[in-house]
Design an enzyme around this catalytic site. Structure first.
Site, mmCIF file in Angstrom:
data_model
loop_
_atom_site.group_PDB
_atom_site.id
_atom_site.type_symbol
_atom_site.label_atom_id
_atom_site.label_comp_id
_atom_site.label_asym_id
_atom_site.label_seq_id
_atom_site.Cartn_x
_atom_site.Cartn_y
_atom_site.Cartn_z
ATOM 1 N N LYS A 1 0.836 -1.206 0.000
ATOM 2 C CA LYS A 1 0.000 0.000 0.000
ATOM 3 C C LYS A 1 0.877 1.264 0.000
ATOM 4 O O LYS A 1 2.093 1.178 0.089
ATOM 5 C CB LYS A 1 -0.947 -0.021 1.215
ATOM 6 C CG LYS A 1 -1.873 -1.239 1.253
ATOM 7 C CD LYS A 1 -2.954 -1.189 0.183
ATOM 8 C CE LYS A 1 -3.570 -2.547 -0.110
ATOM 9 N NZ LYS A 1 -4.453 -3.061 0.926
HETATM 10 C C1 LIG Z 1 -5.493 -4.073 1.309
HETATM 11 C C2 LIG Z 1 -6.940 -3.814 1.323
HETATM 12 C C3 LIG Z 1 -7.732 -4.135 2.433
HETATM 13 C C4 LIG Z 1 -7.250 -4.929 3.593
HETATM 14 O O1 LIG Z 1 -6.156 -4.423 4.234
HETATM 15 P P1 LIG Z 1 -5.190 -5.415 5.053
HETATM 16 O O2 LIG Z 1 -4.324 -4.457 5.791
HETATM 17 O O3 LIG Z 1 -4.464 -6.235 4.056
HETATM 18 O O4 LIG Z 1 -6.043 -6.228 5.967
HETATM 19 C C5 LIG Z 1 -9.070 -3.775 2.397
HETATM 20 N N1 LIG Z 1 -9.609 -3.172 1.339
HETATM 21 C C6 LIG Z 1 -8.877 -2.869 0.242
HETATM 22 C C7 LIG Z 1 -9.540 -2.184 -0.896
HETATM 23 C C8 LIG Z 1 -7.530 -3.196 0.199
HETATM 24 O O5 LIG Z 1 -6.830 -2.909 -0.903
#
Ligand SMILES: *Cc1c(COP(=O)(O)O)cnc(C)c1O
Length: 395
Positions: free
Chosen positions: A194
């Protein structure tokens, strides 16, 4: 110390889909916490929360162990449970749908606007609302703000809560206000791929004091005092007032988060420059298009994903293997949730745009420290792959 050693899978790609930058500042931040001897949630998490809330323009930020945990707690705090329905886009990561189901509510999937805008379609959100609907979980797809004004309006007219899945959108804004700060709660992810990576982690932001207090309780077993407070001698005992979880973030990740938060704007600008070059090199070439308008006064993107829309069905798989052979990693964001076995089993709504678009999208490598020659390699690779794949399709 060598900083450029990649022991994971990244070494085999000439251009990986995403990558983290390892440098002295991040190593020092972690090693300072390790040396301090206090590793679980404590003062560094509090500092990260305060800095994040300020950056978002929200009264409260509650750090949690993942973006999924953030969504789960936000849904519970919004009162979602058995008998409720929650509207959520199908062109999305599966986390929101899973935690809606875990809350006891039912996810109701809604459609995508179209090839120029991969966000959820407000007309179809409206169509998905019924008497049992309690909330809408909106996504800012790829870091591009959805039409949050329309979503808030729909929610107001139908007395629904809006929860923002802002996993792609730290630093993105709409009409000058930060994504995540519009709904009852905004949920962020700090997973490694991210925009603000720490490994695993998440954050919930909200302006509601009571909601924030409830979220803090649920994050840590529903207990009224924290280990850190007891460690400091502020409290000797505790009560349990809710069925909570252990969704805490630890100090190591909070220390990394503080460093990454300071870099976020620069990193997002670097992403924007790469996407602008992709747009120049690929948009409109041989039928390829790049969704979303460039940033304007209305909306500013966090540029989490670089997505192209392919001109025909049947090109995704051959193009991906062609690019893989050249060391370029790609992905599909996303296989629609309503097509997964777990969710296809229930009677659902027709989502023609999502079905169509999911056969045409291709996600290209994007991370802030991509080198220019890597960007050019991807552009040339995609144009060549498209040519090759089309030849393969001919009878
Ligand atoms: C990555 C992601 C999540 C979940 O986040 P995690 O930290 O991996 O649990 C939820 N929604 C979207 C759209 C994502 O890209």
């Amino acid at each position: 110390m060598r900083l450029d050693t990649r022991q994971g899978g990244q070494a085999k790609w000439r251009v990986p889909l995403s990558d983290v930058l390892v440098d002295e500042e991040i190593l020092n931040a972690v090693s300072d916490v390790v040396s301090s001897g206090w590793w679980s949630m404590g003062p560094t998490v509090e500092e990260f929360e305060e800095a994040f809330a300020a950056q978002c323009g929200c009264r409260h930020a509650i750090a949690v162990s993942s973006g999924t945990a953030a969504l789960h707690l936000a849904l519970l705090a919004a009162g979602c449970g058995p008998g409720d329905e929650v509207v959520v886009p199908s062109l999305n990561f599966v986390a929101a749908a899973n935690v809606i189901a875990h809350s006891g509510a039912r996810p109701i999937f809604c459609d995508t606007v179209g090839p120029a805008n991969l966000n959820l379609d407000s007309a179809d959100v409206e169509a998905a609302i019924g008497p049992a609907t309690r909330a809408i979980v909106v996504l800012h797809y790829g870091g591009y703000p959805c039409d949050i004004g329309a979503m808030l309006d729909i929610a107001r007219r139908n007395r629904l809560e809006v929860i923002e899945d802002a996993a792609h959108a730290p630093g993105a804004s709409w009409r000058g206000r930060m994504c995540g700060s519009f709904g009852l709660a905004g949920c962020f992810s700090f997973f490694s791929n991210k925009n603000l990576p720490v490994g695993e982690g998440g954050m919930i932001v909200t302006d509601e004091d009571d909601l924030a207090a409830g979220l803090r309780l649920l994050r840590s077993h529903g207990m009224t005092t924290l280990t850190w407070a007891r460690h400091q001698g502020h409290a000797h005992s505790y009560d349990v007032v809710a069925r909570g979880f252990n969704y805490r973030l630890d100090e190591l990740r909070a220390a990394m988060g503080l460093v990454q938060l300071r870099r976020l704007d620069d990193r997002n600008q670097a992403r924007a420059r790469i996407v602008a070059r992709y747009r120049q090199g690929l948009d409109g070439k041989n039928g390829l298009t790049i969704p979303f308008a460039p940033d304007d006064r209305e909306a500013s993107s966090a540029h989490h994903l670089a997505v192209v829309v392919l001109p025909e069905d049947g090109l995704q798989a051959p193009m991906r293997s062609f690019l893989k052979e050249r060391g370029i990693q790609t992905s599909i964001h996303y296989p629609p949730i309503h097509r997964f076995s777990e969710y296809a089993a229930q009677p659902g709504r027709r989502l023609p745009v999502t079905d169509w678009i999911s056969r045409r999208i291709l996600t290209l490598p994007l991370y802030p420290h991509m080198r220019n020659e890597q960007v050019e390699l991807v552009i040339d690779g995609v144009l060549n792959a498209l040519e090759e794949a089309r030849l393969g399709l001919e009878p």
